[in-house]
Design a protein around this motif. Sequence first.
Motif, PDB file in Angstrom:
ATOM      1  N   MET A   1       0.830  -1.187   0.000  1.00  0.00           N
ATOM      2  CA  MET A   1       0.000   0.000   0.000  1.00  0.00           C
ATOM      3  C   MET A   1       0.874   1.251   0.000  1.00  0.00           C
ATOM      4  N   THR A   2       0.363   2.276  -0.633  1.00  0.00           N
ATOM      5  CA  THR A   2       1.073   3.542  -0.728  1.00  0.00           C
ATOM      6  C   THR A   2       0.835   4.374   0.520  1.00  0.00           C
ATOM      7  N   GLU A   3       1.939   4.911   1.085  1.00  0.00           N
ATOM      8  CA  GLU A   3       1.849   5.802   2.244  1.00  0.00           C
ATOM      9  C   GLU A   3       2.429   7.154   1.889  1.00  0.00           C
ATOM     10  N   LYS A   4       1.916   8.190   2.537  1.00  0.00           N
ATOM     11  CA  LYS A   4       2.422   9.542   2.317  1.00  0.00           C
ATOM     12  C   LYS A   4       2.398  10.271   3.646  1.00  0.00           C
ATOM     13  N   THR A   5       3.551  10.843   4.036  1.00  0.00           N
ATOM     14  CA  THR A   5       3.641  11.630   5.261  1.00  0.00           C
ATOM     15  C   THR A   5       3.905  13.073   4.862  1.00  0.00           C
ATOM     16  N   GLY A   6       3.184  13.994   5.484  1.00  0.00           N
ATOM     17  CA  GLY A   6       3.385  15.394   5.153  1.00  0.00           C
ATOM     18  C   GLY A   6       2.495  16.313   5.938  1.00  0.00           C
ATOM     19  N   THR A   7       2.459  17.557   5.471  1.00  0.00           N
ATOM     20  CA  THR A   7       1.584  18.573   6.042  1.00  0.00           C
ATOM     21  C   THR A   7       0.510  18.844   5.012  1.00  0.00           C
ATOM     22  N   PHE A   8      -0.734  18.824   5.468  1.00  0.00           N
ATOM     23  CA  PHE A   8      -1.876  18.922   4.571  1.00  0.00           C
ATOM     24  C   PHE A   8      -2.814  20.044   5.000  1.00  0.00           C
ATOM     25  N   LEU A   9      -3.430  20.673   4.017  1.00  0.00           N
ATOM     26  CA  LEU A   9      -4.462  21.673   4.257  1.00  0.00           C
ATOM     27  C   LEU A   9      -5.797  21.031   3.915  1.00  0.00           C
ATOM     28  N   VAL A  10      -6.753  21.106   4.835  1.00  0.00           N
ATOM     29  CA  VAL A  10      -8.088  20.574   4.579  1.00  0.00           C
ATOM     30  C   VAL A  10      -8.816  21.597   3.704  1.00  0.00           C
ATOM     31  N   THR A  11      -9.056  21.228   2.452  1.00  0.00           N
ATOM     32  CA  THR A  11      -9.699  22.163   1.526  1.00  0.00           C
ATOM     33  C   THR A  11     -11.219  22.014   1.502  1.00  0.00           C
ATOM     34  N   GLU A  12     -11.696  20.840   1.848  1.00  0.00           N
ATOM     35  CA  GLU A  12     -13.139  20.575   1.941  1.00  0.00           C
ATOM     36  C   GLU A  12     -13.354  19.541   3.028  1.00  0.00           C
ATOM     37  N   ALA A  13     -14.477  19.659   3.743  1.00  0.00           N
ATOM     38  CA  ALA A  13     -14.811  18.658   4.762  1.00  0.00           C
ATOM     39  C   ALA A  13     -16.314  18.654   4.995  1.00  0.00           C
ATOM     40  N   ASP A  14     -16.863  17.463   5.078  1.00  0.00           N
ATOM     41  CA  ASP A  14     -18.250  17.299   5.494  1.00  0.00           C
ATOM     42  C   ASP A  14     -18.297  16.111   6.437  1.00  0.00           C
ATOM     43  N   ALA A  15     -19.465  15.683   6.810  1.00  0.00           N
ATOM     44  CA  ALA A  15     -19.587  14.617   7.801  1.00  0.00           C
ATOM     45  C   ALA A  15     -18.992  13.292   7.324  1.00  0.00           C
ATOM     46  N   GLU A  16     -18.956  13.067   6.016  1.00  0.00           N
ATOM     47  CA  GLU A  16     -18.541  11.768   5.504  1.00  0.00           C
ATOM     48  C   GLU A  16     -17.121  11.705   4.968  1.00  0.00           C
ATOM     49  N   SER A  17     -16.608  12.801   4.445  1.00  0.00           N
ATOM     50  CA  SER A  17     -15.277  12.750   3.846  1.00  0.00           C
ATOM     51  C   SER A  17     -14.600  14.108   3.951  1.00  0.00           C
ATOM     52  N   ALA A  18     -13.324  14.125   3.580  1.00  0.00           N
ATOM     53  CA  ALA A  18     -12.563  15.375   3.567  1.00  0.00           C
ATOM     54  C   ALA A  18     -11.560  15.300   2.425  1.00  0.00           C
ATOM     55  N   ILE A  19     -11.197  16.468   1.931  1.00  0.00           N
ATOM     56  CA  ILE A  19     -10.171  16.553   0.897  1.00  0.00           C
ATOM     57  C   ILE A  19      -8.992  17.314   1.484  1.00  0.00           C
ATOM     58  N   LEU A  20      -7.813  16.675   1.414  1.00  0.00           N
ATOM     59  CA  LEU A  20      -6.586  17.273   1.922  1.00  0.00           C
ATOM     60  C   LEU A  20      -5.657  17.565   0.755  1.00  0.00           C
ATOM     61  N   ARG A  21      -4.974  18.713   0.822  1.00  0.00           N
ATOM     62  CA  ARG A  21      -3.985  19.067  -0.201  1.00  0.00           C
ATOM     63  C   ARG A  21      -2.624  19.127   0.463  1.00  0.00           C
ATOM     64  N   ASP A  22      -1.672  18.397  -0.075  1.00  0.00           N
ATOM     65  CA  ASP A  22      -0.299  18.433   0.425  1.00  0.00           C
ATOM     66  C   ASP A  22       0.235  19.841   0.164  1.00  0.00           C
ATOM     67  N   VAL A  23       0.690  20.537   1.217  1.00  0.00           N
ATOM     68  CA  VAL A  23       1.108  21.935   1.058  1.00  0.00           C
ATOM     69  C   VAL A  23       2.441  22.058   0.327  1.00  0.00           C
ATOM     70  N   GLU A  24       3.191  20.985   0.219  1.00  0.00           N
ATOM     71  CA  GLU A  24       4.474  21.027  -0.503  1.00  0.00           C
ATOM     72  C   GLU A  24       4.300  20.724  -1.990  1.00  0.00           C
ATOM     73  N   THR A  25       3.501  19.697  -2.302  1.00  0.00           N
ATOM     74  CA  THR A  25       3.404  19.233  -3.688  1.00  0.00           C
ATOM     75  C   THR A  25       2.108  19.638  -4.383  1.00  0.00           C
ATOM     76  N   GLY A  26       1.079  19.984  -3.613  1.00  0.00           N
ATOM     77  CA  GLY A  26      -0.222  20.318  -4.185  1.00  0.00           C
ATOM     78  C   GLY A  26      -1.082  19.097  -4.471  1.00  0.00           C
ATOM     79  N   GLN A  27      -0.548  17.898  -4.222  1.00  0.00           N
ATOM     80  CA  GLN A  27      -1.301  16.675  -4.481  1.00  0.00           C
ATOM     81  C   GLN A  27      -2.544  16.620  -3.588  1.00  0.00           C
ATOM     82  N   ILE A  28      -3.643  16.194  -4.176  1.00  0.00           N
ATOM     83  CA  ILE A  28      -4.932  16.111  -3.490  1.00  0.00           C
ATOM     84  C   ILE A  28      -5.161  14.685  -3.001  1.00  0.00           C
TER      85      ILE A  28
END
Length: 157
Positions: A1-28
């Motif tokens: 399985m793929t793992e990623k460690t970093g600092t993320f900005l929560v760009t969207e969040a609701d009760a069921e899911s959230a979208i995080l953006r890696d602040v270094e790479t921009g990956q969603i």
Amino acid sequence: MTEKTGTFLVTEADAESAILRDVETGQIHTLSEHDDYERLDVVGATLEAEPPMEVVWTVVEESYRRTVELVDSDLSPTQQAMEIAESQSAGELERVERAGTGEIHVLSVPPAQVDDAVEDVLADEETIARAARVGAVRVEVRSDADAGVLNVRYLPD
């Protein structure tokens, strides 16, 4: 399985899911579930992609979670900022490292646009992402409308 460690900005969040953006790479990264994340939270974490397609992620370990305080300060730009601005044309930006952690930005704008520029900086999601990248927990915007100067200070604890 793929793992990623970093600092993320929560760009969207609701009760069921959230979208995080890696602040270094921009990956969603879309999370299938989360622990009460709110939009614009900054999260230090290790994520793991869920099989079989590895398009949805799970938080394996969270090291920290914080919000970045955004402040429209009544204080004038620092002496250093004013000196930097003297040699800039309208529209120019100079970045200066702070001693220790953080960063300082000096922006020159037309005097009539200073208030709008302050609002733009404080409303821009990228301001929080930059704060996360440089380890800041507070962003302070100082301005001088007469001189056309914004002094954006990314400050640590």
